[in-house]
Design an enzyme around this catalytic site. Structure first.
Site, PDB file in Angstrom:
ATOM      1  N   HIS A   1     -10.950   0.785   1.312  1.00  0.00           N
ATOM      2  CA  HIS A   1     -10.686   1.927   2.185  1.00  0.00           C
ATOM      3  C   HIS A   1     -11.990   2.111   2.964  1.00  0.00           C
ATOM      4  CE1 HIS A   1      -9.289   6.206   3.024  1.00  0.00           C
ATOM      5  NE2 HIS A   1     -10.574   6.289   3.314  1.00  0.00           N
TER       6      HIS A   1
ATOM      7  N   ASN B   1      -4.927   6.286  -7.122  1.00  0.00           N
ATOM      8  CA  ASN B   1      -5.390   7.684  -7.112  1.00  0.00           C
ATOM      9  C   ASN B   1      -4.346   8.649  -7.665  1.00  0.00           C
ATOM     10  OD1 ASN B   1      -3.737   7.306  -4.898  1.00  0.00           O
ATOM     11  ND2 ASN B   1      -4.898   8.677  -3.557  1.00  0.00           N
TER      12      ASN B   1
ATOM     13  N   HIS C   1       0.843  -1.202   0.000  1.00  0.00           N
ATOM     14  CA  HIS C   1       0.000   0.000   0.000  1.00  0.00           C
ATOM     15  C   HIS C   1       0.877   1.250   0.000  1.00  0.00           C
ATOM     16  CE1 HIS C   1      -3.958   1.953   1.544  1.00  0.00           C
ATOM     17  NE2 HIS C   1      -3.232   2.843   0.891  1.00  0.00           N
TER      18      HIS C   1
ATOM     19  N   ASP D   1      -8.830   3.348  -3.061  1.00  0.00           N
ATOM     20  CA  ASP D   1      -8.210   3.862  -1.835  1.00  0.00           C
ATOM     21  C   ASP D   1      -8.098   5.381  -1.842  1.00  0.00           C
ATOM     22  OD1 ASP D   1      -6.707   3.454   0.721  1.00  0.00           O
ATOM     23  OD2 ASP D   1      -5.213   4.556  -0.427  1.00  0.00           O
TER      24      ASP D   1
ATOM     25  N   ASP E   1       1.061   2.648   3.734  1.00  0.00           N
ATOM     26  CA  ASP E   1       0.210   3.729   3.214  1.00  0.00           C
ATOM     27  C   ASP E   1       1.064   4.986   2.978  1.00  0.00           C
ATOM     28  OD1 ASP E   1      -1.887   5.221   2.274  1.00  0.00           O
ATOM     29  OD2 ASP E   1      -2.995   5.297   4.170  1.00  0.00           O
TER      30      ASP E   1
ATOM     31  N   LEU F   1       2.635   6.267  -5.214  1.00  0.00           N
ATOM     32  CA  LEU F   1       3.841   6.745  -5.910  1.00  0.00           C
ATOM     33  C   LEU F   1       3.580   8.067  -6.623  1.00  0.00           C
ATOM     34  CD1 LEU F   1       5.340   3.414  -7.331  1.00  0.00           C
ATOM     35  CD2 LEU F   1       6.039   4.713  -5.303  1.00  0.00           C
TER      36      LEU F   1
ATOM     37  N   PHE G   1      -4.278  14.858   3.852  1.00  0.00           N
ATOM     38  CA  PHE G   1      -4.219  13.650   4.667  1.00  0.00           C
ATOM     39  C   PHE G   1      -3.024  12.792   4.247  1.00  0.00           C
ATOM     40  CE2 PHE G   1      -8.743  14.716   4.902  1.00  0.00           C
ATOM     41  CZ  PHE G   1      -9.042  14.450   6.227  1.00  0.00           C
TER      42      PHE G   1
END
Lengths: 187, 311, 424
Positions: free
Chosen positions: C180, C95, C61, C153, C306, C64, C324
């Site tokens: 998620h 994303n 997770h 996610d 993450d 990049l 975030f």
């Protein structure tokens, strides 16, 4: 935050209780004489012992003349020229519950030294209104003036050295009436 | 007791003696407002920047007057009128202001933690004039000054804070300060406006206005923001005002005759307070406003007046 | 080309190995593992005395950021950060901009990884077009292009019916859907955990229940569809209980946990440091205790960072406006060794397993084993290295970590990918 305060020890007594009493009585008479009576006079004492002395002078004048003169309290912290050099200010407040306009204000303090405190007090008083005149009554004048200030009434002129200190002890605060010279204790 | 802090960010971080010193200092300075010449030279040569990211005429004006009465140079910077409309970030704006060497920056911002952020970033003293729903310490101080003038002491008093506790920075600062000074605090409102775990701040919780105001010395009514309705926190203003609006009738039935009614303003007359209560004999709302300048003078004086420290 | 790693302590959970062994690598494969192996002629010899030799660590997770957000991170910098942190492979989330919801983006990422990547990169495809939660992405083609899992996610797919169809649709590909898990209606514009700290700070919070509700839904949907659902970044004691219960009932549910959710609580937010802001938010001590226990007993299958790089400007301002997420690739291994293994909260062999064998199995990836013939992806740890986390020295383009200044003992020492030592 503050640098360590040197300890002082008593070097000599300057005034005892009776002498202090006589000095105040004499100043009271001088005030009445100089101003031709008690009309339009008002006392403003500088915190803390100047206020006590101002009350005593007012009482003395009441005995002599029968006049009840107003007494105000002045805190000059907000007018100091060294504010900010002394750590955070502690404000206890000014309390002058009467108009000083057209009054002759007798400013009272215990010890006159460099004159800077009185300089600040003059600014503070003038900000409160326009008195007819300001006069200065001091119990002990120890010299070493740094500004051109001259007292009108002096209890005692006392030559001192700069390293010495003058302590005015009053019943109301210290449980006794006397004035002493102190000097720093040797390390 | 001597003030030693560089910033005033929260009531939470202060101890009782610091809070009392702030209140005492403000009390001593109230006299200046009665003078013919309302100016003392204490902060001559000091620069104070009011950095206001939320509209607040009342708080900004009282900081401005406080600074001016102390002879400081006061500069107002309001978002919307300046670089912020050009998209400059808060932190960039703050750094640019810091380059002008202010002694104190007073900050009001909609984000909780904005004052802490500035304290971390800028070299000068920071005063929190309200950050999001976090704290509003000078409002708590003027509340305390008002209470002490009317009740003569703090210890043992019981205060009810009523309304939207969740979104209230005033409630948080009041709760911290009042608890430290030995007061009992009850927060009251519909459960949707009471934040979770609020009991852990040392307060009691009530879900009924009539219970909350019984036997208290002070009732602090909070402003209800209209947007709470759209977020589904209350069904309608009408219902809120019916159950949580303070009226003379409810006061007469449930409150003590010597209770003080306070409100951080601006009041929604007819919502949280009926006009007869807001303008009535129990109300000390205008006393609160009148204390604002003295409180802010005290804060500015203690922060800017101690710069440089001991010789 | 061969490499003999001598004198190390080999921990290879997939093959039940834990002891002093040598590892001989020939070409891109492990040749053999055993005692006192002789170096073949021309082999490089690496003395790993005092070190711990493990199957390469896999982080399933990471973000990049390429394509689209190259100012935060690129395949090149992100994989260098991975190598520096002891990871030999990463799976990257969808994303990006454009979103990895079509084959051309997957191809682009894989090409970038081949050209510039320091470690292996496995793309994860989007579940829905544009991550909008409205219609399915072309999942079959994404799987064919090499996506190893599907996830939106960063967003929750709030539409349960659509998520059910996604789970059903990917059944033939043998890859999981990664959830998620966050019911976004349970926290209005939240910035942190809802609790006593959010109450004091006046910051809008989301309750742990927002996660629990969605984990429960996704486990039920997995039960309904027979699909494999993997819960990303588990953060609550409640979700742990639900996963444990789901596994006990035979549902195909797996879960991961991040180092920050294991090691930090909402108390860290009191500083208003935006580097303590992430989704899901830092929770309570009760939650971290449950997560550590679940990681040890296998309820949580693996550790994932993450890794969510953001530029300074996105992480230095007001807490509620800040982005975030935190970076994690270069801090994870050291933090876990020092804060979980050293105090005895987690056996070293379990940590190695949760970072290598278990994530490899979970996503059906090569690696996670040092058996002869396996890919020669090896992570070597120095358990005694004393160091301080200094964000200024990160290989990542971004510095957004809440762990700056942490002093640690133990960390990654060398990363070997396909038989070659990576020098990030």
């Amino acid at each position: 935050m503050a640098t360590p305060v040197p300890r002082f020890r008593e070097k000599a007594q300057v005034l005892d209780e009776a002498a202090l009493d006589r000095a105040l009585t004499r100043i009271a008479h001088e005030i009445l004489e100089k101003n031709g009576g008690a009309s339009d006079l008002a006392f403003v004492g500088l915190r803390t012992r100047g206020v006590t002395l101002a009350h005593r002078l007012a009482a003395r004048i009441a005995q002599i003349d029968g006049a009840t003169l107003p007494v105000g309290t002045l805190d000059i912290t907000l007018y100091r020229d060294d504010l900010g050099l002394r750590g955070a200010p502690v404000i206890r407040g000014t309390d002058i519950p009467f108009s000083i306009k057209n009054k002759t204000v007798i400013l009272v303090d215990d010890v006159l030294f460099t004159g800077r405190t009185i300089r600040a007090a003059l600014d503070a008083i003038i900000d409160l209104g326009r008195p007819k005149a300001i006069q200065l009554a001091i119990l002990i004048d120890r010299g070493h003036r740094e500004v051109p200030i001259r007292p009108d009434y002096v209890g005692k002129n006392l030559p001192t050295s700069r390293r010495e200190s003058v302590a005015v002890r009053l019943r109301e605060h210290d449980g006794e009436d006397r004035v002493v010279i102190e000097e720093p204790e040797e390390a | 007791m001597v003030w030693t802090r560089k910033h005033l960010l929260t009531m939470r971080e202060l101890d009782a003696s610091e809070i009392v010193l702030l209140v005492d200092t403000a009390a001593s300075l109230q006299e200046i407002a009665t003078r013919e010449i309302k100016k003392v030279p204490a902060l001559r040569g000091k620069t104070i920047v009011n950095l206001f990211y939320e509209p607040s005429t009342r708080t900004r004006t009282s900081f401005e007057i406080a600074g001016k009465w102390l002879s400081a140079d006061v500069v107002n910077f309001s978002a919307g009128g300046s670089s912020t409309t050009k998209g400059e970030s808060f932190i960039d704006t703050a750094k640019n202001i810091a380059a002008m060497s202010p002694d104190v920056v007073v900050v009001r911002h909609s984000s909780a933690g904005a004052a802490e952020l500035l304290a971390r970033t800028l070299p000068c003293s920071i005063v929190n004039a309200g950050d999001g729903a976090h704290e509003h310490p000078t409002q708590a101080l003027l509340d305390l000054l008002t209470i002490r003038e009317k009740k003569a002491h703090f210890d043992g008093l019981h205060v009810a804070i009523v309304g939207d506790i969740t979104h209230s920075r005033v409630a948080r600062s009041d709760i911290h300060a009042m608890r430290k000074l030995g007061m009992t605090v009850t927060v009251a409102g519909p459960p949707t406006l009471i934040p979770p775990f609020v009991q852990e701040l040392g307060v009691k919780v009530s879900y009924r206005l009539e219970d909350a105001i019984r036997d208290v010395d002070v009732i602090m009514m909070l402003r209800l923001q209209h947007e709470r309705m759209t977020n589904g926190l209350i069904p309608s203003l009408r219902e809120y005002s019916r159950y949580w609006g303070l009226t003379l009738d409810k006061l007469a039935k449930h409150a003590r005759p010597d209770v003080l009614i306070m409100h951080p303003g601006p009041v929604n007359r007819g919502i949280e307070l009926s006009p007869e209560v807001a303008d009535g004999p129990y109300s000390v709302i205008l006393d609160q406003v009148a204390k604002g300048v003295a409180v802010r003078m005290g804060v500015l004086l203690l922060l800017a007046g101690s710069k440089g420290g001991a010789p | 080309m061969s490499l003999l790693v001598k004198n190390g302590r080999v921990i290879d959970p997939a093959n039940g190995v834990d002891g002093a062994q040598d590892v001989l690598i020939v070409g891109e494969k492990v040749e053999r593992v055993g005692k006192n192996l002789q170096a073949p002629a021309g082999a490089e010899v690496l003395d790993a005395l005092g070190k711990i030799v493990c199957p390469g660590f896999i982080d399933i997770h990471v973000h990049l950021r390429e394509p689209g957000h190259e100012y935060k991170e690129t395949v090149a910098t992100g994989t260098r950060a991975a190598a520096a942190g002891g990871f030999t492979a990463v799976a990257c989330m969808a994303n990006t901009s454009p979103v990895n919801d079509n084959r051309s983006v997957t191809d682009y990422i894989r090409a970038k990884a081949r050209e510039e990547g320091a470690v292996r990169v496995y793309p994860i495809g989007a579940v829905t077009r544009g991550l909008r939660g409205e219609e399915l992405a072309e999942l079959a083609e994404l799987a064919e292009a090499g996506c190893v899992a599907f996830s939106d996610d960063g967003q929750s797919v709030m539409n349960a019916g659509l998520y059910r169809r996604a789970m059903e649709y990917v059944l033939p590909f043998g890859v999981p859907v990664i959830s998620h898990a966050e019911d976004t209606t349970l926290g209005h514009r939240w910035t942190m955990n809802e609790g006593v700290v959010s109450t004091e700070l006046g910051l809008p919070g989301a309750p742990g229940t927002a996660e629990d509700v969605m984990v429960a839904r996704d486990i039920l949907l997995a039960e309904l569809t027979g699909a494999h659902v993997h819960i990303a970044h588990l953060s609550t004691a409640g979700a742990v209980r639900l996963v444990r219960d789901g596994k006990a009932r035979g549902v195909r549910v797996t879960a991961e946990v991040t180092p920050h959710h294991l090691l930090l609580t909402e108390e860290a937010v009191r500083t208003f440091d935006p580097n303590t802001k992430m989704a899901p938010p830092l929770r309570t001590k009760r939650d971290t205790e449950a997560l550590i226990e679940a990681l040890a007993d296998g309820t949580i299958d693996c550790i994932a960072t993450d890794h969510a790089p953001h530029a300074l400007a996105e992480k230095e301002g007001e807490f509620d406006h800040a982005a975030f997420g935190v970076v994690g690739l270069e801090t994870a291994v050291g933090l876990l060794l020092d804060r979980l293994v050293r105090p005895g909260l987690l056996p070293l062999a379990t940590l190695v397993s949760r970072l290598s064998r278990d994530p490899a199995r979970l996503l059906n990836l090569p690696g996670g084993s040092l058996a002869p013939g396996a890919l020669a992806d090896v992570t070597i740890l120095d358990p005694e290295a004393a160091w301080t986390i200094d964000p200024a020295r990160f290989r990542s383009k971004s510095r957004n970590t809440p762990f700056g200044g942490f002093t640690l003992t133990g960390g990654p020492w060398m990363t070997i990918v396909g038989g070659a030592v990576v020098r990030p």
